[in-house]
Design a protein around this motif. Structure first.
Motif, PDB file in Angstrom:
ATOM      1  N   GLU A  77       0.828  -1.203   0.000  1.00 10.85           N
ATOM      2  CA  GLU A  77       0.000   0.000   0.000  1.00 10.85           C
ATOM      3  C   GLU A  77       0.864   1.256   0.000  1.00 10.85           C
ATOM      4  OE1 GLU A  77      -2.995   2.748   0.188  1.00 10.85           O
ATOM      5  OE2 GLU A  77      -3.125   0.629  -0.312  1.00 10.85           O
ATOM      6  N   VAL A  86      -8.484   2.226  -5.967  1.00  8.80           N
ATOM      7  CA  VAL A  86      -8.849   0.843  -5.648  1.00  8.80           C
ATOM      8  C   VAL A  86     -10.221   0.791  -4.992  1.00  8.80           C
ATOM      9  CG1 VAL A  86      -8.237  -1.161  -4.264  1.00  8.80           C
ATOM     10  CG2 VAL A  86      -6.458   0.075  -5.502  1.00  8.80           C
ATOM     11  N   ARG A 103      -5.344  -5.700  -0.936  1.00  8.25           N
ATOM     12  CA  ARG A 103      -3.885  -5.659  -0.857  1.00  8.25           C
ATOM     13  C   ARG A 103      -3.328  -7.023  -0.442  1.00  8.25           C
ATOM     14  NH1 ARG A 103      -2.693  -1.617  -4.095  1.00  8.25           N
ATOM     15  NH2 ARG A 103      -3.279   0.432  -3.307  1.00  8.25           N
ATOM     16  N   GLN A 106      -3.246  -9.121  -3.412  1.00  5.06           N
ATOM     17  CA  GLN A 106      -2.088  -8.776  -4.245  1.00  5.06           C
ATOM     18  C   GLN A 106      -0.815  -9.461  -3.743  1.00  5.06           C
ATOM     19  OE1 GLN A 106      -2.540  -4.309  -4.309  1.00  5.06           O
ATOM     20  NE2 GLN A 106      -2.141  -4.619  -6.485  1.00  5.06           N
ATOM     21  N   ARG A 150      -2.707  -8.484 -10.330  1.00  8.03           N
ATOM     22  CA  ARG A 150      -3.950  -8.482  -9.525  1.00  8.03           C
ATOM     23  C   ARG A 150      -4.691  -7.171  -9.700  1.00  8.03           C
ATOM     24  NH1 ARG A 150      -8.133  -8.851  -8.401  1.00  8.03           N
ATOM     25  NH2 ARG A 150      -9.194  -9.479  -6.473  1.00  8.03           N
ATOM     26  N   ASP A 151      -3.977  -6.061  -9.764  1.00  5.60           N
ATOM     27  CA  ASP A 151      -4.636  -4.776  -9.988  1.00  5.60           C
ATOM     28  C   ASP A 151      -5.260  -4.720 -11.371  1.00  5.60           C
ATOM     29  OD1 ASP A 151      -4.737  -1.822  -8.821  1.00  5.60           O
ATOM     30  OD2 ASP A 151      -4.238  -1.653 -10.948  1.00  5.60           O
ATOM     31  N   THR A 155      -9.362  -4.346 -12.636  1.00  6.12           N
ATOM     32  CA  THR A 155      -9.894  -3.457 -13.686  1.00  6.12           C
ATOM     33  C   THR A 155     -10.722  -4.241 -14.694  1.00  6.12           C
ATOM     34  OG1 THR A 155      -7.965  -2.011 -13.431  1.00  6.12           O
ATOM     35  CG2 THR A 155      -9.247  -1.787 -15.451  1.00  6.12           C
TER      36      THR A 155
END
Length: 310
Positions: A77, A86, A103, A106, A150-151, A155
């Motif tokens: 983070e 996020v 997080r 992630q 992961r981010d 999306t």
């Protein structure tokens, strides 16, 4: 100690272990407190996240690795930032996960990518020489890629969720218009449509109904729906419904018109997508079909020339 006595002790230990497993399995089959109370508070739990299945199975793992994962998630983070983005995407995704849980996921993706790359390099090292420093750099790069992947996956999940909402909106708008035309009020019509339907937008409607049942004004619940959604048609629908409730304007024609506009926009987008795919359809024709055709056309001539040439 004689062999029969040792065997008896081992058998007794195995029997005690099996009995303990059976006892734990029977305890897990007992109804939870949530399942016993839910029928009496069902009217205020519509749209709420369902209790997670199998949470007890991962309780030991969370107790052991949870603190380390949370500390690593805090580091991620601080390094990546973007908490507002996020949270906004999680809200648009209608996800029950918090920022801390995302997080942590992630971190799990990064650790999994690091472990997978390490396993591949170790297997490769059995048949060839692998430099330790280069292998460590590749593993770290794979871990960072897993965290960023992961981010990116979040999306894509948001985009798919909004596409599902867009596809479901015309049908739900028509159902809502029919319910209102039959004489039901906006709240009861929303409740009926949410009960008979199932999908991404239906969950959003159940959340609105749950907010209204807990005492929140319908206009505020619809404003919240308009704020958290990323679909313009749903935002217009929420604003139209809120204005109709406040001022008493007719809803049926407006809802039918909105559903027709969304269907027309979907057809137009489908035609545009087909026009864009025409260029991609030429790729196999140019690079596969055309070379094979040319080869079949010129190969007999080349063979005849090679035969007739002295």
């Amino acid at each position: 100690m004689t062999a029969p006595l040792l065997g008896a002790l081992l058998a007794a230990g195995v029997a005690i272990g099996l009995l303990e497993l059976v006892r734990v399995a029977r305890l897990r089959q007992r109804p939870s407190l949530v399942s016993r109370i839910e029928p009496f508070v069902r009217d205020v739990t519509v749209g709420m996240p369902a209790p997670r299945q199998g949470a007890e199975s991962w309780a030991a793992g969370r107790a052991v690795f949870g603190p380390a994962v949370r500390r690593t998630a805090g580091v991620v983070e601080r390094v990546l930032g973007g908490s507002a983005s996020v949270r906004r995407r999680l809200r648009r995704r209608a996800s029950t996960s918090t920022l801390e849980e995302f997080r942590a996921s992630q971190v799990v993706w990064g650790v999994a990518a690091f472990g997978a790359s390490a396993a591949v390099l170790l297997s490769w090292g059995m048949v060839a020489d692998v430099r330790p420093l280069a292998g460590l750099i590749l593993c770290v790069a794979a871990g960072v890629t897993g965290v960023l992947a992961r981010d990116l996956a979040l999306t894509h999940e948001v985009q798919r969720h909004e596409e599902r909402v867009t596809r479901e909106f015309p049908t739900l708008a028509d159902l809502l218009a029919l319910a209102v035309a039959a004489g039901e009020g906006p709240v009861s019509a929303l409740e009926r449509v949410a009960d008979v339907s199932n999908g991404a937008m239906s969950r959003d409607l159940r959340t609105v109904v749950a907010d209204v049942r807990t005492g929140r004004p319908l206009a505020d619940a619809l404003d919240d729906l308009s704020a958290r959604t990323g679909v313009p048609a749903v935002a217009r629908f929420a604003e139209t419904l809120a204005v109709a409730v406040e001022r008493g304007t007719p809803l049926v024609d407006v809802l039918h018109a909105q559903a027709a506009d969304v269907r027309e926009a979907g057809r137009r987008e489908l035609v545009e997508s087909g026009a864009r795919r025409e260029v991609l359809m030429l790729v196999p024709v140019v690079f596969l079909v055309l070379p094979v055709t040319v080869l079949f056309a010129f190969y007999p001539g080349l063979v005849s020339l090679s035969v007739t040439t002295p």
